[in-house]
Each structure stands twice: as structure tokens, then as C-alpha cells.
Design a protein around this motif. Sequence first.
Motif, PDB file in Angstrom:
ATOM      1  N   PHE A 184      74.905  68.735  64.435  1.00  0.00           N
ATOM      2  CA  PHE A 184      75.838  68.210  65.424  1.00  0.00           C
ATOM      3  C   PHE A 184      76.546  66.971  64.910  1.00  0.00           C
ATOM      4  CE2 PHE A 184      75.875  65.095  69.109  1.00  0.00           C
ATOM      5  CZ  PHE A 184      77.107  65.484  69.573  1.00  0.00           C
ATOM      6  N   THR A 185      75.905  66.214  64.029  1.00  0.00           N
ATOM      7  CA  THR A 185      76.490  64.964  63.558  1.00  0.00           C
ATOM      8  C   THR A 185      77.429  65.167  62.377  1.00  0.00           C
ATOM      9  OG1 THR A 185      74.586  64.590  62.104  1.00  0.00           O
ATOM     10  CG2 THR A 185      74.491  63.631  64.298  1.00  0.00           C
ATOM     11  N   ASP A 186      77.465  66.412  61.823  1.00  0.00           N
ATOM     12  CA  ASP A 186      78.370  66.664  60.709  1.00  0.00           C
ATOM     13  C   ASP A 186      79.816  66.576  61.169  1.00  0.00           C
ATOM     14  OD1 ASP A 186      76.292  67.080  59.031  1.00  0.00           O
ATOM     15  OD2 ASP A 186      76.346  69.266  59.115  1.00  0.00           O
ATOM     16  N   GLU A 187      80.695  66.194  60.234  1.00  0.00           N
ATOM     17  CA  GLU A 187      82.113  66.173  60.535  1.00  0.00           C
ATOM     18  C   GLU A 187      82.592  67.614  60.732  1.00  0.00           C
ATOM     19  OE1 GLU A 187      84.155  63.574  60.982  1.00  0.00           O
ATOM     20  OE2 GLU A 187      82.400  62.290  60.825  1.00  0.00           O
ATOM     21  N   GLU A 188      83.464  67.800  61.704  1.00  0.00           N
ATOM     22  CA  GLU A 188      83.980  69.136  61.990  1.00  0.00           C
ATOM     23  C   GLU A 188      85.361  69.291  61.348  1.00  0.00           C
ATOM     24  OE1 GLU A 188      82.414  71.413  63.609  1.00  0.00           O
ATOM     25  OE2 GLU A 188      80.740  70.345  64.466  1.00  0.00           O
ATOM     26  N   SER A 189      85.562  70.397  60.674  1.00  0.00           N
ATOM     27  CA  SER A 189      86.876  70.658  60.116  1.00  0.00           C
ATOM     28  C   SER A 189      87.818  71.106  61.221  1.00  0.00           C
ATOM     29  CB  SER A 189      86.797  71.745  59.047  1.00  0.00           C
ATOM     30  OG  SER A 189      86.311  72.947  59.613  1.00  0.00           O
ATOM     31  N   VAL A 190      89.079  70.770  61.074  1.00  0.00           N
ATOM     32  CA  VAL A 190      90.069  71.114  62.075  1.00  0.00           C
ATOM     33  C   VAL A 190      91.016  72.154  61.506  1.00  0.00           C
ATOM     34  CG1 VAL A 190      91.936  70.232  63.516  1.00  0.00           C
ATOM     35  CG2 VAL A 190      89.932  68.804  63.073  1.00  0.00           C
ATOM     36  N   GLU A 191      91.290  73.200  62.299  1.00  0.00           N
ATOM     37  CA  GLU A 191      92.158  74.259  61.826  1.00  0.00           C
ATOM     38  C   GLU A 191      93.572  73.733  61.607  1.00  0.00           C
ATOM     39  OE1 GLU A 191      91.989  77.498  64.496  1.00  0.00           O
ATOM     40  OE2 GLU A 191      89.799  77.638  64.465  1.00  0.00           O
ATOM     41  N   SER A 192      94.306  74.402  60.748  1.00  0.00           N
ATOM     42  CA  SER A 192      95.680  74.009  60.481  1.00  0.00           C
ATOM     43  C   SER A 192      96.547  74.252  61.715  1.00  0.00           C
ATOM     44  CB  SER A 192      96.223  74.807  59.295  1.00  0.00           C
ATOM     45  OG  SER A 192      96.167  76.194  59.578  1.00  0.00           O
ATOM     46  N   LYS A 193      97.690  73.644  61.709  1.00  0.00           N
ATOM     47  CA  LYS A 193      98.605  73.745  62.837  1.00  0.00           C
ATOM     48  C   LYS A 193      98.985  75.192  63.088  1.00  0.00           C
ATOM     49  CE  LYS A 193     103.036  71.946  64.468  1.00  0.00           C
ATOM     50  NZ  LYS A 193     104.169  71.029  64.151  1.00  0.00           N
ATOM     51  N   GLN A 194      98.921  75.605  64.371  1.00  0.00           N
ATOM     52  CA  GLN A 194      99.231  76.988  64.710  1.00  0.00           C
ATOM     53  C   GLN A 194     100.729  77.166  64.894  1.00  0.00           C
ATOM     54  OE1 GLN A 194      96.896  77.110  68.278  1.00  0.00           O
ATOM     55  NE2 GLN A 194      95.155  78.098  67.282  1.00  0.00           N
ATOM     56  N   SER A 195     101.207  78.383  64.623  1.00  0.00           N
ATOM     57  CA  SER A 195     102.611  78.686  64.845  1.00  0.00           C
ATOM     58  C   SER A 195     102.876  78.785  66.344  1.00  0.00           C
ATOM     59  CB  SER A 195     102.977  80.006  64.165  1.00  0.00           C
ATOM     60  OG  SER A 195     102.312  81.080  64.807  1.00  0.00           O
ATOM     61  N   ARG A 196     104.139  78.722  66.722  1.00  0.00           N
ATOM     62  CA  ARG A 196     104.489  78.811  68.136  1.00  0.00           C
ATOM     63  C   ARG A 196     104.052  80.147  68.734  1.00  0.00           C
ATOM     64  NH1 ARG A 196     107.640  75.812  71.282  1.00  0.00           N
ATOM     65  NH2 ARG A 196     108.354  74.607  69.474  1.00  0.00           N
ATOM     66  N   SER A 197     104.190  81.232  67.971  1.00  0.00           N
ATOM     67  CA  SER A 197     103.784  82.544  68.481  1.00  0.00           C
ATOM     68  C   SER A 197     102.274  82.605  68.689  1.00  0.00           C
ATOM     69  CB  SER A 197     104.224  83.649  67.517  1.00  0.00           C
ATOM     70  OG  SER A 197     103.627  83.472  66.242  1.00  0.00           O
ATOM     71  N   GLN A 198     101.505  81.992  67.797  1.00  0.00           N
ATOM     72  CA  GLN A 198     100.047  81.943  67.952  1.00  0.00           C
ATOM     73  C   GLN A 198      99.676  81.150  69.202  1.00  0.00           C
ATOM     74  OE1 GLN A 198      99.205  80.312  63.985  1.00  0.00           O
ATOM     75  NE2 GLN A 198      97.993  82.147  63.520  1.00  0.00           N
ATOM     76  N   GLN A 199     100.351  80.026  69.401  1.00  0.00           N
ATOM     77  CA  GLN A 199     100.090  79.199  70.578  1.00  0.00           C
ATOM     78  C   GLN A 199     100.377  79.977  71.861  1.00  0.00           C
ATOM     79  OE1 GLN A 199     102.080  75.326  70.306  1.00  0.00           O
ATOM     80  NE2 GLN A 199     102.012  75.499  68.087  1.00  0.00           N
ATOM     81  N   ASP A 200     101.496  80.680  71.887  1.00  0.00           N
ATOM     82  CA  ASP A 200     101.866  81.446  73.085  1.00  0.00           C
ATOM     83  C   ASP A 200     100.847  82.554  73.364  1.00  0.00           C
ATOM     84  OD1 ASP A 200     104.104  79.892  73.406  1.00  0.00           O
ATOM     85  OD2 ASP A 200     105.473  81.305  72.426  1.00  0.00           O
ATOM     86  N   LYS A 201     100.379  83.221  72.306  1.00  0.00           N
ATOM     87  CA  LYS A 201      99.398  84.288  72.479  1.00  0.00           C
ATOM     88  C   LYS A 201      98.098  83.741  73.053  1.00  0.00           C
ATOM     89  CE  LYS A 201      96.914  87.891  69.931  1.00  0.00           C
ATOM     90  NZ  LYS A 201      96.683  88.516  68.602  1.00  0.00           N
TER      91      LYS A 201
END
Length: 285
Positions: A229-246
Motif C-alpha cells: 500500500f505504501t508503494d508509489e502508484e504509477s499513473v496511466e498516460s493521458k486518455q484520448s477524448r474518445s476513451q474518456q467519452d467511452k
Amino acid sequence: MANSRFEYVKSFEQSDVLLPNTWIVVRIDGRGFHKLSDHYAFTKPNDRRALDLMNAAAVEVMKELPDLCIAYGVSDEYSFVFHPNCQLFERRNGKLVTTIVSTFTAHYIYKWSEYFPDRPLLPPHLPSFDGRAVIYPNNRILRDYMSWRQVDCHINNLYNTTFWTMVLQGGMSNTDAEQELKGTVSADKNEILFKRFGINYNNELEIYKKGTVLYRQYELEEPKPTKSFTDEESVESKQSRSQQDKIRKLRRKAQVVIDHVDIIRDEFWEKRPWILSGNPGKLPV
């Protein structure tokens, strides 16, 4: 539209875009709610109708903004959480905060009569809320924030329950009750409740002791081995607008759940991995 000679005033606007790839928490608080609760005679130490009204307004905010992944409320405050991948309003601080505050306030006032039918809202005693946005860099700190609010809920509720029991059932003045409770710890307050008034604090309603957590309901998952739980979490790359809408469409299909559970321990998060991952789970059959 043609430019005018007055358009230079736009140069005075300052950018308020929040840092990318960070959790955004918009926390709203009631303004002057102590006076408001007195005016409308809220039950002490907890008015279930008032809490249910807060939760109902928060649910509507969650429904209108599918980018929200979780919210936590206690008393007259609510924390609304956006995932690091969120690009709503280009992550502009002012837009996010004002949208949350105005949407919540609108639904709170609109729904007031459902919960207080015998106490109509009248000026100048009208509810209003302020808000702020805070960013957190990883899952660990986001969870620590949520844990902080729930611990605060417990501490404040135990104190308020003891204080108002001493006043309303014990006949003490506010000053005398406050003075006696000064410097006491949790064990002392539990003892006062049990020995003097026969109240077992553990039997109090969970909504009072733990506050309220809102999230979108998918099929619960069995906990899987994960890194610490204390490990750093990786963050996904920025999503495209179409991915966000889906993803927004998938989130809109999920029911927003009102729950009163422990969000400090790992179990809550492990069974609901979609909250931290930002990826919708499977809808219940």
C-alpha cells in the motif's frame, strides 16, 4: 466574431490548471451551518434527515459528473474525488470547484422540502457552501486523505454524542459539559455514555460513526496480491477524448451506492479496484 478594442482585458486572466496526473479532491463545506442548524432546529447530536439530504444532493452530483470516482461526506462537508486521468474542464481549478459547489447547492435546496416538509427555507436563512480543490500525487496519499476524514468523523461524533447526551439527558449546561470533557480521551467518553446513561457507543448508527461513502457499484472482486500500500502508484498516460467519452458512458450505467463502511482498511479498496484504477468494472447481473 470580430475582435474589439476591449478584448485586451482577457490578458488579465490567470491560468488555474491543476497539475496533471494527480488526484483532485474538491471539498465543500457548509457556510454558517451552525446558525442554520439552530434556526431549523436540527436534532442534536445528529439529524438523520439533514445527513440524508446531504447524501441525496451528493448522489446527484455524482450522477451529473461521471468523472467522479468516489465521494465521502460527514456533517456539512463532502469530498468529491476525480481520478488522475480526469480531463474535465481541462482540469481548471475554478471550473471544477464552482461546478461542484453550485450543482450540490442547487440539489440541496431543491430537495430540502423532501426531508424538512414542515420547515420551509426562508431568507435570510438559506444554505450555501464553499469549496476548494486540493491535489494529491498518488494513491497512498489519496487514501490517507480519505482516512483522515473518516477518523475525524469518529472523533467528532464521539465527542458530540457524549456532549449532547450530558446536556439533553443529564441536564448539564453547555459550559459544564464542555469543561468536564476537556482533556478526555475516547475511553473516558465511552465510559461516561455507558455508566451514566447506559449507552453503548458501538451500537450507534454506522452513518454517524463512519460517515458516508459514495461510489459506483460494479461486481465486487476478490482481493488479488498487489504491491504494498505504501508503494508509489504509477499513473496511466493521458486518455484520448474518445476513451474518456467511452468511460463516461460506462460510468453513467452504474448505480451510485450510498454506504457507511470502513474505508481506512485495505478491504474496501481491494474489493472495489475500479475506484483507484479509474477503469469501470463489470455491472452486476
